[in-house]
Each structure stands twice: as structure tokens, then as C-alpha cells.
Design a protein around this motif. Sequence first.
Motif, PDB file in Angstrom:
ATOM      1  N   ASP A 187      -4.113  -4.090 -11.362  1.00  0.00           N
ATOM      2  CA  ASP A 187      -5.405  -4.086 -12.067  1.00  0.00           C
ATOM      3  C   ASP A 187      -6.055  -5.458 -12.004  1.00  0.00           C
ATOM      4  O   ASP A 187      -7.268  -5.578 -11.991  1.00  0.00           O
ATOM      5  CB  ASP A 187      -5.221  -3.769 -13.564  1.00  0.00           C
ATOM      6  CG  ASP A 187      -4.514  -2.474 -13.835  1.00  0.00           C
ATOM      7  OD1 ASP A 187      -4.662  -1.529 -13.048  1.00  0.00           O
ATOM      8  OD2 ASP A 187      -3.793  -2.417 -14.848  1.00  0.00           O
TER       9      ASP A 187
ATOM     10  N   TRP B 160      -5.534  -1.422  -2.684  1.00  0.00           N
ATOM     11  CA  TRP B 160      -5.973  -0.702  -3.881  1.00  0.00           C
ATOM     12  C   TRP B 160      -7.110   0.245  -3.565  1.00  0.00           C
ATOM     13  O   TRP B 160      -7.943  -0.003  -2.707  1.00  0.00           O
ATOM     14  CB  TRP B 160      -6.408  -1.674  -4.975  1.00  0.00           C
ATOM     15  CG  TRP B 160      -7.102  -2.869  -4.416  1.00  0.00           C
ATOM     16  CD1 TRP B 160      -8.401  -2.973  -4.020  1.00  0.00           C
ATOM     17  CD2 TRP B 160      -6.509  -4.134  -4.145  1.00  0.00           C
ATOM     18  NE1 TRP B 160      -8.642  -4.227  -3.526  1.00  0.00           N
ATOM     19  CE2 TRP B 160      -7.502  -4.956  -3.597  1.00  0.00           C
ATOM     20  CE3 TRP B 160      -5.228  -4.654  -4.329  1.00  0.00           C
ATOM     21  CZ2 TRP B 160      -7.267  -6.272  -3.216  1.00  0.00           C
ATOM     22  CZ3 TRP B 160      -5.002  -5.955  -3.947  1.00  0.00           C
ATOM     23  CH2 TRP B 160      -6.003  -6.750  -3.407  1.00  0.00           C
ATOM     24  N   ASP B 161      -7.131   1.368  -4.289  1.00  0.00           N
ATOM     25  CA  ASP B 161      -8.233   2.322  -4.182  1.00  0.00           C
ATOM     26  C   ASP B 161      -9.378   1.904  -5.100  1.00  0.00           C
ATOM     27  O   ASP B 161     -10.537   2.094  -4.771  1.00  0.00           O
ATOM     28  CB  ASP B 161      -7.755   3.731  -4.547  1.00  0.00           C
ATOM     29  CG  ASP B 161      -6.746   4.259  -3.537  1.00  0.00           C
ATOM     30  OD1 ASP B 161      -6.886   3.949  -2.332  1.00  0.00           O
ATOM     31  OD2 ASP B 161      -5.817   4.966  -3.947  1.00  0.00           O
ATOM     32  N   GLU B 162      -9.017   1.383  -6.264  1.00  0.00           N
ATOM     33  CA  GLU B 162     -10.017   0.867  -7.199  1.00  0.00           C
ATOM     34  C   GLU B 162      -9.895  -0.644  -7.210  1.00  0.00           C
ATOM     35  O   GLU B 162      -8.801  -1.183  -7.363  1.00  0.00           O
ATOM     36  CB  GLU B 162      -9.781   1.428  -8.598  1.00  0.00           C
ATOM     37  CG  GLU B 162     -10.047   2.914  -8.684  1.00  0.00           C
ATOM     38  CD  GLU B 162      -9.905   3.429 -10.093  1.00  0.00           C
ATOM     39  OE1 GLU B 162     -10.159   2.668 -11.052  1.00  0.00           O
ATOM     40  OE2 GLU B 162      -9.537   4.594 -10.234  1.00  0.00           O
ATOM     41  N   TRP B 163     -11.017  -1.325  -7.055  1.00  0.00           N
ATOM     42  CA  TRP B 163     -11.026  -2.780  -6.941  1.00  0.00           C
ATOM     43  C   TRP B 163     -10.479  -3.427  -8.205  1.00  0.00           C
ATOM     44  O   TRP B 163     -10.923  -3.123  -9.306  1.00  0.00           O
ATOM     45  CB  TRP B 163     -12.456  -3.237  -6.689  1.00  0.00           C
ATOM     46  CG  TRP B 163     -12.520  -4.570  -6.036  1.00  0.00           C
ATOM     47  CD1 TRP B 163     -12.913  -5.730  -6.630  1.00  0.00           C
ATOM     48  CD2 TRP B 163     -12.170  -4.904  -4.712  1.00  0.00           C
ATOM     49  NE1 TRP B 163     -12.834  -6.772  -5.743  1.00  0.00           N
ATOM     50  CE2 TRP B 163     -12.373  -6.286  -4.546  1.00  0.00           C
ATOM     51  CE3 TRP B 163     -11.687  -4.183  -3.628  1.00  0.00           C
ATOM     52  CZ2 TRP B 163     -12.124  -6.955  -3.359  1.00  0.00           C
ATOM     53  CZ3 TRP B 163     -11.449  -4.850  -2.446  1.00  0.00           C
ATOM     54  CH2 TRP B 163     -11.673  -6.210  -2.327  1.00  0.00           C
ATOM     55  N   PRO B 164      -9.512  -4.338  -8.071  1.00  0.00           N
ATOM     56  CA  PRO B 164      -8.962  -5.020  -9.256  1.00  0.00           C
ATOM     57  C   PRO B 164      -9.890  -6.136  -9.738  1.00  0.00           C
ATOM     58  O   PRO B 164     -10.814  -6.541  -9.027  1.00  0.00           O
ATOM     59  CB  PRO B 164      -7.651  -5.605  -8.734  1.00  0.00           C
ATOM     60  CG  PRO B 164      -7.911  -5.855  -7.287  1.00  0.00           C
ATOM     61  CD  PRO B 164      -8.843  -4.755  -6.841  1.00  0.00           C
ATOM     62  N   ASN B 165      -9.611  -6.633 -10.922  1.00  0.00           N
ATOM     63  CA  ASN B 165     -10.280  -7.831 -11.424  1.00  0.00           C
ATOM     64  C   ASN B 165      -9.600  -9.016 -10.742  1.00  0.00           C
ATOM     65  O   ASN B 165      -8.399  -9.191 -10.869  1.00  0.00           O
ATOM     66  CB  ASN B 165     -10.125  -7.905 -12.946  1.00  0.00           C
ATOM     67  CG  ASN B 165     -10.821  -9.093 -13.543  1.00  0.00           C
ATOM     68  OD1 ASN B 165     -11.564  -9.807 -12.869  1.00  0.00           O
ATOM     69  ND2 ASN B 165     -10.577  -9.332 -14.808  1.00  0.00           N
ATOM     70  N   ILE B 166     -10.361  -9.820 -10.014  1.00  0.00           N
ATOM     71  CA  ILE B 166      -9.796 -10.909  -9.209  1.00  0.00           C
ATOM     72  C   ILE B 166     -10.259 -12.241  -9.768  1.00  0.00           C
ATOM     73  O   ILE B 166     -11.463 -12.468  -9.927  1.00  0.00           O
ATOM     74  CB  ILE B 166     -10.222 -10.783  -7.737  1.00  0.00           C
ATOM     75  CG1 ILE B 166      -9.785  -9.429  -7.178  1.00  0.00           C
ATOM     76  CG2 ILE B 166      -9.660 -11.940  -6.915  1.00  0.00           C
ATOM     77  CD1 ILE B 166     -10.502  -9.024  -5.924  1.00  0.00           C
TER      78      ILE B 166
ATOM     79  N   GLY C 283      -6.328  -2.521   2.438  1.00  0.00           N
ATOM     80  CA  GLY C 283      -6.724  -1.525   1.436  1.00  0.00           C
ATOM     81  C   GLY C 283      -5.626  -1.237   0.438  1.00  0.00           C
ATOM     82  O   GLY C 283      -5.345  -0.080   0.131  1.00  0.00           O
TER      83      GLY C 283
ATOM     84  N   ARG D  89       0.838  -1.201   0.000  1.00  0.00           N
ATOM     85  CA  ARG D  89       0.000   0.000   0.000  1.00  0.00           C
ATOM     86  C   ARG D  89       0.875   1.253   0.000  1.00  0.00           C
ATOM     87  O   ARG D  89       0.664   2.174  -0.782  1.00  0.00           O
ATOM     88  CB  ARG D  89      -0.935  -0.029   1.215  1.00  0.00           C
ATOM     89  CG  ARG D  89      -1.732   1.220   1.422  1.00  0.00           C
ATOM     90  CD  ARG D  89      -2.896   1.284   0.500  1.00  0.00           C
ATOM     91  NE  ARG D  89      -3.672   2.486   0.774  1.00  0.00           N
ATOM     92  CZ  ARG D  89      -4.552   2.972  -0.049  1.00  0.00           C
ATOM     93  NH1 ARG D  89      -4.808   2.354  -1.172  1.00  0.00           N
ATOM     94  NH2 ARG D  89      -5.196   4.060   0.233  1.00  0.00           N
TER      95      ARG D  89
ATOM     96  N   GLU E 168      -6.708  -7.190   1.070  1.00  0.00           N
ATOM     97  CA  GLU E 168      -8.002  -6.495   1.081  1.00  0.00           C
ATOM     98  C   GLU E 168      -8.164  -5.681   2.358  1.00  0.00           C
ATOM     99  O   GLU E 168      -8.585  -4.525   2.326  1.00  0.00           O
ATOM    100  CB  GLU E 168      -9.144  -7.497   0.964  1.00  0.00           C
ATOM    101  CG  GLU E 168      -9.234  -8.177  -0.378  1.00  0.00           C
ATOM    102  CD  GLU E 168     -10.334  -9.229  -0.426  1.00  0.00           C
ATOM    103  OE1 GLU E 168     -10.457 -10.036   0.528  1.00  0.00           O
ATOM    104  OE2 GLU E 168     -11.074  -9.233  -1.414  1.00  0.00           O
TER     105      GLU E 168
END
Length: 173
Positions: free
Chosen positions: A49, A72-78, A70, A42, A67
Motif C-alpha cells: 500500500d 501492483w494493480d492499484e498504485w501505492p502511496n510512494i 507492474g 508480482r 513499476e
Amino acid sequence: MHQLILLRHAKAAPANAAPSDHDRPLTDAGRQAAAAIATAMRKAGLAPDVVLVSTALRTQQTFAELETAGVWDEWPNIDSLPVLYMASPNRIRDLLRELPETVRSALVVGHNPGLHDLALAISGPASSQPDLVRLNDGFPTAAMAEFLVTTPWRRLGAHGATLQRFIKPADIV
């Protein structure tokens, strides 16, 4: 250019502590190490991404610490992928080669020896770079390696990336 982050799961309970190897949970020390690595990610702005994560309990719990921190600020494709469980370096590389070029940054949360062998293969021969020397010595639990990938994803292979940083939990805990 792309960013690739390889993260080995944190310390798991012994094999006899679960019905199967796939179901081994993290130890308390493992959770602490995963949280420390997550905080370091972080602070360094390592927010992928796309996340490819093994379905093993210990990798899922390591990912959960990211998770919680935190990362990432924008949720990645998991994508939780059964094929990442104890995957060979070639299998991991093949999964990365399937990524679209629009993916700027990818994180793989997986297992050794596959992650370590992939890291060594893509970074090329050993050099005097301190982080590369440390990477050559091993890829312990909860360790993270960040690479700059200098080829398209579909061409990722030997010497196709440059190690940017290698962090072990012992470096920050």
C-alpha cells in the motif's frame, strides 16, 4: 497484522562512476536483478500500500523496475525520502512506526547495512528456519525480505515480526 517488505537496491556502478555515492546508477546486471525480483514480487502478490524509497539514484532505479514489472494493480502511496539514504536500522524503524494502522503493507527500498540490521533485529534470534539462516548470512543487492508484523506499526521493534520469505536474485536468475 501487517506485511513489511524490505528491498535492497540492485547492484550499482562503482563509486568512481558517478559524481557522488548518492548518484551511482545501476549496472546492467543490477537492472536485470531488480527486474527479476520485481517479477518474483508480482508472482507472489507482494503489492504494498505504501512505498518508502531512498532518494539515491540506485534505489530510485530499482523502484522503477518494480513499476515496469507492474508489481501492483492499484498504485501505492510512494514517498521518496532523503532520510532513507544510508539510514540506520533505528531510523528506518522509526519511519515505519509513523505509519497509520490502516496501512496493510509497506515496502522500504533502501541500503545496507541499515536494511540488513533492521531485518535481523525485527526477526529475532537465529533459528533453523532456512530463510532466516540465509538472511543471517547477508542481505545482498536486490535481495528482498518479507515479514509478517505481529504488532501495531508504532510498536515495531525487536522480535516484532516473522520472516515469511527471503529472496536473493541468485535464487531466481
